[in-house]
Enzyme design. Sequence first.
Site, mmCIF file in Angstrom:
data_model
loop_
_atom_site.group_PDB
_atom_site.id
_atom_site.type_symbol
_atom_site.label_atom_id
_atom_site.label_comp_id
_atom_site.label_asym_id
_atom_site.label_seq_id
_atom_site.Cartn_x
_atom_site.Cartn_y
_atom_site.Cartn_z
ATOM 1 N N ARG A 155 0.867 -1.194 -0.012
ATOM 2 C CA ARG A 155 -0.312 0.092 0.121
ATOM 3 C C ARG A 155 0.563 1.262 -0.091
ATOM 4 N NH1 ARG A 155 -2.435 -3.754 4.379
ATOM 5 N NH2 ARG A 155 -3.840 -3.824 3.317
ATOM 6 N N LYS A 180 -1.169 -2.479 7.651
ATOM 7 C CA LYS A 180 -3.289 -2.034 7.902
ATOM 8 C C LYS A 180 -3.475 -2.382 9.508
ATOM 9 C CE LYS A 180 -7.191 -1.301 5.773
ATOM 10 N NZ LYS A 180 -8.411 -2.024 4.537
ATOM 11 N N HIS A 275 -3.591 -9.337 3.881
ATOM 12 C CA HIS A 275 -4.809 -9.552 4.289
ATOM 13 C C HIS A 275 -5.418 -10.987 5.153
ATOM 14 C CE1 HIS A 275 -6.157 -8.232 -0.442
ATOM 15 N NE2 HIS A 275 -5.740 -7.181 1.021
ATOM 16 N N TYR A 284 -9.659 -8.602 -5.215
ATOM 17 C CA TYR A 284 -8.514 -8.079 -6.192
ATOM 18 C C TYR A 284 -8.210 -8.458 -7.734
ATOM 19 C CZ TYR A 284 -6.535 -5.183 -2.319
ATOM 20 O OH TYR A 284 -6.472 -3.479 -1.271
#
Length: 287
Positions: A155, A180, A275, A284
């Site tokens: 990211r 994240k 993830h 995705y």
Amino acid sequence: MRTPEGWVRAYLARGKVAGKGRSWEEQARHYLSRFLAWLRAHGCQDLSEATERRLFAYLIAESKRKTRHKDRRPLARATLNVELRVLRGFFRFLVRNNAVLYNPARDVNLGKHARRTRRAPGREEMERFLSIPGTGPACLRDRAIVEVLYSTGLRSQELCGLDLQDADLGGGVVTVRKGKGGKGRMVPIGKRAVKAVCEYLRNGRPALNPSVPALFVNRSGRRLKPYDVGNLVKVRSRKAGLEPLLSPHLLRHAFATHLLENGASIRHVQAMLGHVQIQSTQAYTHV
């Protein structure tokens, strides 16, 4: 007695303690600030005045708000659902702390939004995008950035957070210290990206007079921000003649899609993308 802004600060502080990341904090602060401003504009000075009816009125007003996109589209259903989740979590926090009697967002339901199919850029498009010629420190940096994004699927926030020590170029690995949700991971980096980063470190970064340990710095020698990365990706997209323009997120999508096309397992791709749920990885990919 706390003000509405005081309760927002307390909620954000609680999120930090719970280990929620910077992206959650920025998102919550943005949407809650908008909501408080709307309440005040409609004569509400206290959070107890935020009834379910007023919440509906606010979301209707938000649904008519135009985006910053060039065609000025209204906010997408997905965006409104994210905003509703923020409000629901905030009022749940207020109820637990006896600041309000009930959660007005608890039973509000906007319905599911249709998932948009993301088209990953093809290999030819990616080659044109990556091969934009250029010299000078900033050009070397930009080339290294896009090579790393495509090679690792990071990211933009994660890329901006990389320090020099996080890039083990000899071992071909990049370490994301805080991804994240506050989770870290190690991601392999391809030879082409390693070569671009090495050239940037030799001939680009020193000329930018870095004042921080960040791997990628701006012309002032400071750490790049995600906004900067998004801009440089758009500029390179225009130079490559790509339409629609690429974004760091689409490079992440291309990374995942092309890995799967080459036979990688979806579990492997899931780990590289960071993830938690396999469904996030499947969103995705359309292979």
